[in-house]
Write an enzyme that holds these catalytic residues in place. Structure first.
Site: not given
Length: 390
Positions: A50, A84, A114, A118, A138, A151, A160, A179, A193
């Site tokens: 990223d 994405k 994430g 992905d 991260t 996945k 999505k 973090l 989550e």
């Protein structure tokens, strides 16, 4: 004469998720060895990172590889949910081609949240039909959710994760020190989550969040005292353990009743329509708030438990309502989910705190009643918040 051939084959799956402290410490060789079959000679690594993470940790990462004599290439991508796409996947594929990766023993390293993992996972699954990769999450949501499953996926045509594969990383390396530099909103995003796992299968985790949630946010899971450090470790460990317990026996989703789909019935539609306003975890929490109300309407959760859940959501600064929570939007979201779940709702609902069931009979009238109650609960919380700041 007709003939039939039947092929039976099994695909063994083995991958690991590891907690690693000091991942970028030059004395730590974990990142060099993760996912690789060749660990001698000149090492080569392609890192997809990223762009924001690269600004924060890029110098340290480059120093690490230079210290170990690694030949490396770094592709820094600006990443958000709107990025994405397959275009981002093709950017990764282009970098793989240019680097000339030896796909059996030179795993791609995906370093970011994430969304990035992905994208890289999908590219790795497609490139020569499978190229190993390593995940280095991260973000909090990456540590406890996106980084531990199988996945991959990207968004397509306003939907999505409409394009994707099942392709777990060979290795996932979890270092919560990343973090430290995460902003508060993204810490809270990941907590949604974690709360999901607490609500559908782990009451102890729920109680940990009640007790330490505010501290975890303030300290960004870094544990400034022995007590808060232990709490941070416990919360992350229980969230990951709960997730993997559910995934391991149903990794390919042959069984469509999945309790980890809690919070993911209405949220994909709401999240995509609201882009870029809502983060993934925020949309998931709005979904969980709505289905908590449905559980309460059905007597699966008593009012005391309902209010306790909403109190924790507010304590964690998670949204419980959005203007898109309208009957037409949510009814279409449910219809899209039914198509995704092979003709049935298979809607996970919490039973109390720490257990769940599945239902297939949520009606539009029931949904409208839940929306009305949710709007009232959100209004009450806003009045309370305004009074507290008066």
């Amino acid at each position: 004469m007709s003939r039939t051939w039947i092929v039976n084959a099994a695909l063994p799956v083995h991958y690991q998720v590891r907690v690693v402290d000091g991942l970028l410490d030059p004395n730590n060789r974990t990142l060099l060895e993760a996912g690789a079959t060749q660990r001698s000679g000149t090492l080569r690594r392609l890192v997809v990172i990223d762009a924001l993470v690269d600004r924060l940790y890029g110098v340290q990462l480059r120093h690490y590889f230079q210290h170990h004599g690694v030949k490396y290439q770094i592709l820094a991508l600006p990443i958000s949910e709107t990025d994405k796409t397959m275009e981002s996947v093709f950017s990764v594929v282009k970098a793989i081609n240019e680097f000339g990766i030896a796909r059996r023993h030179e795993p791609i390293i995906a370093m970011g949240g994430g969304v990035l993992m992905d994208i890289v996972g999908l590219a790795a699954s497609l490139y020569r039909r499978s190229t190993p990769y390593v995940r280095v999450p991260t973000t909090l949501i990456g540590l406890v959710d996106a980084g531990v499953g199988a996945k991959t996926g990207v968004n397509h045509s306003s939907h999505k994760n409409r394009l994707g594969t099942y392709f777990p990383a060979k290795d996932t390396l979890l270092d919560r020190s990343f973090l430290r530099t995460l902003d508060t909103r993204h810490i809270v995003n990941g907590l949604a989550e974690i709360l999901k796992i607490a609500l559908i299968k782990d009451r102890t985790l729920f109680e940990l969040l009640e007790r330490y949630g505010t501290t975890l946010i303030e300290e960004r899971f870094q544990g400034r005292t022995p007590e808060s450090d232990q709490a941070a470790k416990q919360v992350i460990d229980r969230a990951i353990t709960g997730m993997l317990e559910e995934l391991e026996l149903n990794l390919w989703e042959h069984k469509l009743e999945r309790v980890v789909d809690y919070g993911h019935t209405f949220s994909p539609t709401v999240e995509m329509l609201a882009l870029p306003e809502l983060l993934h975890g925020e949309a998931v929490n709005i979904d969980m708030a709505l289905t908590t109300v449905i559980s309460a309407q059905r007597g699966l959760i008593n009012l005391e438990e309902r209010d306790r859940i909403f109190s924790l959501m507010r304590k964690l600064d998670l949204p419980v309502y959005h203007r898109l929570c309208e009957p037409t939007v949510l009814e279409e979201a449910l219809a899209d989910t039914v198509r995704h779940r092979d003709g049935l709702q298979r809607l996970p609902l919490a039973i109390g705190i720490g257990s769940a069931c599945f239902v297939n009979d949520v009606q539009p009238s029931e949904l409208r009643e839940a929306i009305s109650t949710l709007r009232e609960l959100d209004s009450d919380s806003q009045l309370t918040l305004e009074a507290a700041h008066a």
